[in-house]
Scaffold this active site. Structure first.
Site, PDB file in Angstrom:
ATOM      1  CG  ASP A 113      -1.979   1.022   1.295  1.00  0.00           C
ATOM      2  OD1 ASP A 113      -3.011   0.923   0.599  1.00  0.00           O
ATOM      3  OD2 ASP A 113      -1.762   1.980   2.049  1.00  0.00           O
TER       4      ASP A 113
ATOM      5  CG  HIS B 229      -5.727  -3.128  -0.029  1.00  0.00           C
ATOM      6  ND1 HIS B 229      -5.018  -2.645  -1.106  1.00  0.00           N
ATOM      7  CD2 HIS B 229      -5.293  -2.421   1.061  1.00  0.00           C
ATOM      8  CE1 HIS B 229      -4.203  -1.674  -0.701  1.00  0.00           C
ATOM      9  NE2 HIS B 229      -4.346  -1.531   0.609  1.00  0.00           N
TER      10      HIS B 229
END
Length: 318
Positions: A115, A297
């Protein structure tokens, strides 16, 4: 398949931190595998995460012969949280990692990011290529610098409620709501097996903070959740959100940097992640290998065994 050592991932057995003075601040750093000194790997977390996000990877990497260094980056955990928004620009975030290598007396290291941590690693490889030996990034491919500053482009495409834009245009609003609903926000955010659905109107992060029910399945058990919740109850969210408040500043700072990464590079996607895969990534990272896992994610926490096996195999051959 590489097995996760369950006894090494509980908060009780997680490595003890040290506060390291570097680059004019202090970073809270968790270290494991000192017996493997000379073979470093640095793990860079994302938003809104913590070094503890790498709890599954640390024992596997130690067993594979690595000295594992895991910082809470500035704004997170017990690391310094400067008040000045510009203290969180990409130059300073990368300098923190260089200074961390200097502290441990390493010329370079493997860097792995997830991320926002991936964004740090991409830019670190561009700004300080000799300090990076290999690049592993999860979820976020290299973001090609367009002709317009990031926020202008995002507001044009996604609107004023897109959380990147909201963080910048309405400073302090989201910070306060997340801090008032920390446990609910973290619990609602760290989910897997989310049903496909169009994005709801409004600001995503605020919706997650205020929602009494969340879709999908929780990733964190109660013990793990408490690590994240207690960290953010102490630190607040402003330091972490300030990373977003430097998007346009970063766009200007990186204007003259050639976007090419020659290092051996592994890009890991979650097939169910809302972040799109990059078709142009090989243009920027020609020594690239791509892996996709059946998850969303939060790849290190959703698919730890599959990821660990792939990491160790790639590191061994690259």
């Amino acid at each position: 398949m590489s097995q996760v050592n369950q006894s090494s991932i509980s908060p009780i057995n997680f490595p003890k931190p040290q506060l390291i003075p570097i680059n004019g601040i202090e970073l809270e750093v968790f270290e494991a595998g000192t017996e493997n000194a000379g073979n470093p790997i640095v793990l860079c977390h994302g938003f809104p995460e913590h070094a503890y996000s790498w709890r599954f990877q640390i024992p596997a990497l130690v067993n594979a012969g690595f000295h594992v260094i895991v910082p809470n980056q500035r704004g997170y955990g017990n690391s310094s949280r400067p008040e000045n928004v510009e203290a969180y620009d990409i130059i300073k975030l990368c300098e923190d990692m260089v200074s961390l290598l200097d502290y441990f007396q390493y010329d370079n290291a493997v860097f792995m990011g997830h991320d926002w941590g991936a964004n740090v690693v991409w830019n670190l490889a561009l700004l300080h290529p000799k300090r990076v030996s290999k690049v592993i990034n999860l979820a976020l491919p290299y973001q090609e610098r367009g002709r317009k500053p990031w926020l202008e482009m995002m507001e044009e495409f996604f609107g004023e409620d897109f959380y990147f834009v909201h963080f910048n245009r309405k400073p302090g609003v989201a910070d306060a709501i997340l801090e008032a609903n920390t446990a609910q926000f973290i619990s609602n955010l760290f989910r897997k097996n989310l049903p496909p659905a169009p994005p709801a109107p409004g600001m995503l992060m605020i919706q997650l903070a205020e929602a009494e029910m969340a879709a999908g399945d929780p990733i964190l058990n109660e013990e793990e959740l408490e690590v994240f919740v207690s960290a953010f109850q102490k630190s607040g969210f402003s330091g972490a959100i300030n990373w977003y408040r430097n998007l346009d500043r970063n766009w200007h700072l990186m204007a003259d940097v050639e976007a090419r990464i020659e290092h051996p590079t592994l890009m890991v996607y979650g097939d169910r992640d809302i972040i799109p895969k990059s078709e142009s990534l090989p243009n920027f990272a020609p020594n690239l290998e791509v892996l996709s896992l059946d998850c969303g994610h939060w790849i290190p926490q959703e698919k730890p065994e599959e990821l660990n096996e792939a990491l160790i195999k790639w590191l061994a051959k690259s």
